[in-house]
Design a protein around this motif. Structure first.
Motif, mmCIF file in Angstrom:
data_model
loop_
_atom_site.group_PDB
_atom_site.id
_atom_site.type_symbol
_atom_site.label_atom_id
_atom_site.label_comp_id
_atom_site.label_asym_id
_atom_site.label_seq_id
_atom_site.Cartn_x
_atom_site.Cartn_y
_atom_site.Cartn_z
ATOM 1 N N ALA A 152 -0.107 1.056 -6.106
ATOM 2 C CA ALA A 152 0.298 1.464 -7.446
ATOM 3 C C ALA A 152 0.369 0.242 -8.357
ATOM 4 O O ALA A 152 0.896 -0.804 -7.980
ATOM 5 C CB ALA A 152 1.642 2.173 -7.406
ATOM 6 N N ALA A 153 -0.200 0.384 -9.551
ATOM 7 C CA ALA A 153 -0.139 -0.674 -10.553
ATOM 8 C C ALA A 153 0.324 -0.063 -11.865
ATOM 9 O O ALA A 153 0.473 1.160 -11.970
ATOM 10 C CB ALA A 153 -1.510 -1.337 -10.716
ATOM 11 N N ASP A 154 0.570 -0.892 -12.863
ATOM 12 C CA ASP A 154 1.046 -0.394 -14.152
ATOM 13 C C ASP A 154 0.011 0.552 -14.760
ATOM 14 O O ASP A 154 -1.058 0.141 -15.197
ATOM 15 C CB ASP A 154 1.300 -1.558 -15.114
ATOM 16 C CG ASP A 154 2.478 -2.410 -14.688
ATOM 17 O OD1 ASP A 154 3.309 -1.902 -13.920
ATOM 18 O OD2 ASP A 154 2.560 -3.579 -15.113
ATOM 19 N N GLY A 155 0.327 1.841 -14.744
ATOM 20 C CA GLY A 155 -0.545 2.817 -15.370
ATOM 21 C C GLY A 155 -1.830 3.086 -14.632
ATOM 22 O O GLY A 155 -2.749 3.696 -15.186
ATOM 23 N N ALA A 156 -1.921 2.648 -13.378
ATOM 24 C CA ALA A 156 -3.174 2.839 -12.638
ATOM 25 C C ALA A 156 -2.917 2.803 -11.146
ATOM 26 O O ALA A 156 -1.820 2.467 -10.689
ATOM 27 C CB ALA A 156 -4.185 1.757 -13.019
ATOM 28 N N THR A 157 -3.939 3.178 -10.380
ATOM 29 C CA THR A 157 -3.911 3.074 -8.936
ATOM 30 C C THR A 157 -5.085 2.222 -8.494
ATOM 31 O O THR A 157 -6.233 2.480 -8.886
ATOM 32 C CB THR A 157 -3.998 4.459 -8.270
ATOM 33 O OG1 THR A 157 -2.881 5.244 -8.677
ATOM 34 C CG2 THR A 157 -3.983 4.328 -6.753
ATOM 35 N N VAL A 158 -4.820 1.209 -7.688
ATOM 36 C CA VAL A 158 -5.855 0.269 -7.252
ATOM 37 C C VAL A 158 -6.255 0.587 -5.814
ATOM 38 O O VAL A 158 -5.387 0.753 -4.947
ATOM 39 C CB VAL A 158 -5.353 -1.187 -7.343
ATOM 40 C CG1 VAL A 158 -6.436 -2.159 -6.887
ATOM 41 C CG2 VAL A 158 -4.914 -1.509 -8.765
ATOM 42 N N LEU B 15 0.833 -1.197 0.000
ATOM 43 C CA LEU B 15 0.000 0.000 0.000
ATOM 44 C C LEU B 15 0.873 1.255 0.000
ATOM 45 O O LEU B 15 1.837 1.361 0.751
ATOM 46 C CB LEU B 15 -0.916 0.014 1.218
ATOM 47 C CG LEU B 15 -1.890 -1.172 1.358
ATOM 48 C CD1 LEU B 15 -2.775 -0.988 2.582
ATOM 49 C CD2 LEU B 15 -2.738 -1.322 0.106
ATOM 50 N N SER B 16 0.504 2.217 -0.830
ATOM 51 C CA SER B 16 1.201 3.502 -0.884
ATOM 52 C C SER B 16 0.452 4.570 -0.103
ATOM 53 O O SER B 16 0.932 5.697 0.038
ATOM 54 C CB SER B 16 1.390 3.943 -2.332
ATOM 55 O OG SER B 16 0.149 3.972 -3.020
ATOM 56 N N ALA B 17 -0.733 4.246 0.401
ATOM 57 C CA ALA B 17 -1.520 5.112 1.277
ATOM 58 C C ALA B 17 -2.400 4.207 2.129
ATOM 59 O O ALA B 17 -2.873 3.170 1.657
ATOM 60 C CB ALA B 17 -2.375 6.090 0.477
ATOM 61 N N VAL B 18 -2.601 4.587 3.381
ATOM 62 C CA VAL B 18 -3.337 3.733 4.320
ATOM 63 C C VAL B 18 -4.328 4.563 5.127
ATOM 64 O O VAL B 18 -3.985 5.647 5.613
ATOM 65 C CB VAL B 18 -2.378 3.008 5.299
ATOM 66 C CG1 VAL B 18 -3.167 2.178 6.307
ATOM 67 C CG2 VAL B 18 -1.396 2.136 4.547
ATOM 68 N N THR B 19 -5.536 4.031 5.288
ATOM 69 C CA THR B 19 -6.541 4.617 6.181
ATOM 70 C C THR B 19 -7.056 3.514 7.088
ATOM 71 O O THR B 19 -7.525 2.472 6.602
ATOM 72 C CB THR B 19 -7.712 5.228 5.396
ATOM 73 O OG1 THR B 19 -7.222 6.257 4.542
ATOM 74 C CG2 THR B 19 -8.740 5.833 6.353
ATOM 75 N N ILE B 20 -6.950 3.736 8.395
ATOM 76 C CA ILE B 20 -7.373 2.741 9.378
ATOM 77 C C ILE B 20 -8.606 3.254 10.118
ATOM 78 O O ILE B 20 -8.649 4.416 10.531
ATOM 79 C CB ILE B 20 -6.245 2.449 10.387
ATOM 80 C CG1 ILE B 20 -4.967 2.020 9.663
ATOM 81 C CG2 ILE B 20 -6.668 1.376 11.387
ATOM 82 C CD1 ILE B 20 -3.747 1.939 10.577
ATOM 83 N N THR B 21 -9.607 2.390 10.279
ATOM 84 C CA THR B 21 -10.787 2.713 11.079
ATOM 85 C C THR B 21 -11.029 1.581 12.058
ATOM 86 O O THR B 21 -10.338 0.550 12.026
ATOM 87 C CB THR B 21 -12.038 2.901 10.202
ATOM 88 O OG1 THR B 21 -12.395 1.626 9.609
ATOM 89 C CG2 THR B 21 -11.780 3.910 9.090
#
Length: 258
Positions: free
Chosen positions: A160-166, A145-151
């Protein structure tokens, strides 16, 4: 919420690394052992959440030799509430499968709502441990993960994926791994260093975890041979006398580089 963060002592990333020709393991002198930076970032994710959410307990966990205790204690100085170190002579040279099994047993014994790891260590760089842990623990995983949100209910983030963000999400309990896109870790201050000396620090053996390591029964990765890298030989110099292109092409073909 209890967040378990996996940390690892590794050879200093800014120093030269060398494998022992006898054991095949990276040589680690006392002055060159540090906490893996990606583990520090994983700990920062947990501590940042704990800072904003009262009642959150952050536990650092490591499988390492006894002499790595100072590195594990750094996690306490950074702000973790307690630490667990798994140390046993039988674990010297453990492969990823054995490491995942032992760490999963330690995590289960400690109890967790969320496990945070780095995506891959700077020494082994296997990159599969988070997924293996999730399989052993029977919980969902969200890796790299390149960004994380915890609840309170779950965890989400982007990969990050090839040409996209998942975008991915998972209900708790879960295992996540983070990349170097996450913020740098905080530095331990004097107050934190002093407080670390009084925080719970538990050292566990394989017997404590009720885990038996039987090399003959487990499919383990083994090293069959190791040799020192040969010195770099002299290169080939091509002086352009009107035929440099042809000579370069011939060199590439001869060495199967083209």
């Amino acid at each position: 919420m209890r967040i378990v963060v996996l940390i690892k002592e590794v050879p200093d990333t800014y120093g030269d690394r060398k494998l022992s020709l006898e054991t095949g393991l990276a040589e680690r002198t006392a002055s060159e052992r540090v906490m893996d930076e990606i583990g520090e970032r994983a700990l920062e994710v947990a501590l940042s959440y704990a800072d904003a959410n009262a009642g959150t307990e952050v536990v650092v966990l490591s499988m390492a030799p006894e002499e790595a205790a100072a590195t594990v204690r750094k996690g306490l100085a950074m702000g973790a509430a307690s630490a667990v170190q798994v140390s046993d002579p039988a674990l010297v040279g453990a492969d990823l499968g054995t490491t995942a099994r032992v760490l999963a047993a330690a995590i289960a014994r400690t109890g967790f709502d969320l496990v945070i790891t780095g995506n891959l260590s700077t020494d082994g760089a296997g990159g599969v441990l988070p997924a293996m842990l999730a399989e052993h623990l029977g919980v969902p995983q969200a890796t790299s993960l390149s960004a994380v949100t915890i609840t309170d209910e779950g965890v989400s983030g982007t990969r990050a994926a090839d040409g996209a963000t998942v975008s991915v999400r998972a209900a708790l309990p879960a295992v996540i791994s983070i990349t170097e896109a996450l913020p740098d870790a905080r530095f331990p201050n004097f107050k934190g260093i002093m407080a670390a000396k009084k925080k719970p620090f538990e050292t566990l053996s394989l017997a404590d975890l009720d885990v038996e390591i039987d090399v003959a029964a487990l499919p383990q990765t083994i090293m069959t041979a190791i040799a020192e890298k040969p010195p770099r030989g002299a290169g080939t110099t091509i002086v352009d006398e009107g035929d440099a292109g042809e000579r370069l092409a011939a060199y590439l073909i001869e060495n199967r580089l083209a």
